[in-house]
Design an enzyme around this catalytic site. Structure first.
Site: not given
Length: 187
Positions: A19, A64
């Site tokens: 990620h 996020n």
């Protein structure tokens, strides 16, 4: 002026994970050009400047909420949408593949969802870095896990190619850069 936004999560535990591929590319670009990232608390990101050509940002909001930092920089530096390039991991591409696109959707990537929502548009360039799909259904565990030993050599080559693509993007145009790099695969 370009705004290069690498996506990732802050903290040592995430540093080498799939990620954080976007962070890894910007770190390599900064190292090659002897740039130093500095933390800007009010901008919620680490930033480095490349001459008068590009601003490199690594949002420190966690994935996020990446859109918050991106929007702040877009406003502060008056960056038009077509001069924002978001660099991030993509499970729909195999490891070793890079895809540069002039616009597109989020593809389920939470960092991209946040940026698209914050900017109210998905009409900005992006560089997708393939990480492949996991053998199991736990995609969160997969993206937050480090690359294994077998993958690390390919990751190193992808990062080298991505850095060259960023350099070409600065000095050439988006279409030429897409033509050169979308056909390459790091083997």
């Amino acid at each position: 002026m370009w705004l290069f936004c690498g996506l990732g999560n802050p903290g040592e535990e995430y540093k080498e994970t799939r990620h954080n591929f976007g962070f890894l590319v910007l770190d390599a670009f900064a190292k090659k050009h002897r740039l130093k990232f500095e933390f800007y608390r009010d901008m919620e990101s680490e930033v480095a400047y490349f001459k008068d050509k590009a601003i490199l940002i690594k949002p420190q909001t966690y994935m996020n909420l990446s859109g918050r930092a991106v929007k702040k920089w877009m406003i502060k530096e008056r960056i038009p949408l077509n001069n924002l390039l978001v660099i991030y991991d993509d499970m729909d591409l195999p490891l070793g593949k890079i895809k540069i696109a002039p616009k597109g959707g989020a593809g389920g990537h939470k960092g991209m969802v946040s940026i698209i929502e914050a900017l109210g548009s998905s009409d900005f360039p992006r560089m997708k870095l393939g990480i492949g799909k996991p053998d199991h259904k736990d995609t969160v565990k997969f993206v937050l896990s480090p690359f294994n030993e077998e993958e690390k050599e390919k990751v190193k080559k992808v990062i080298e190619i991505a850095v060259l693509a960023l350099e070409d993007l600065i000095y050439k145009d988006l279409l030429k850069t897409m033509t050169i790099y979308n056909s390459q695969t790091a083997i």
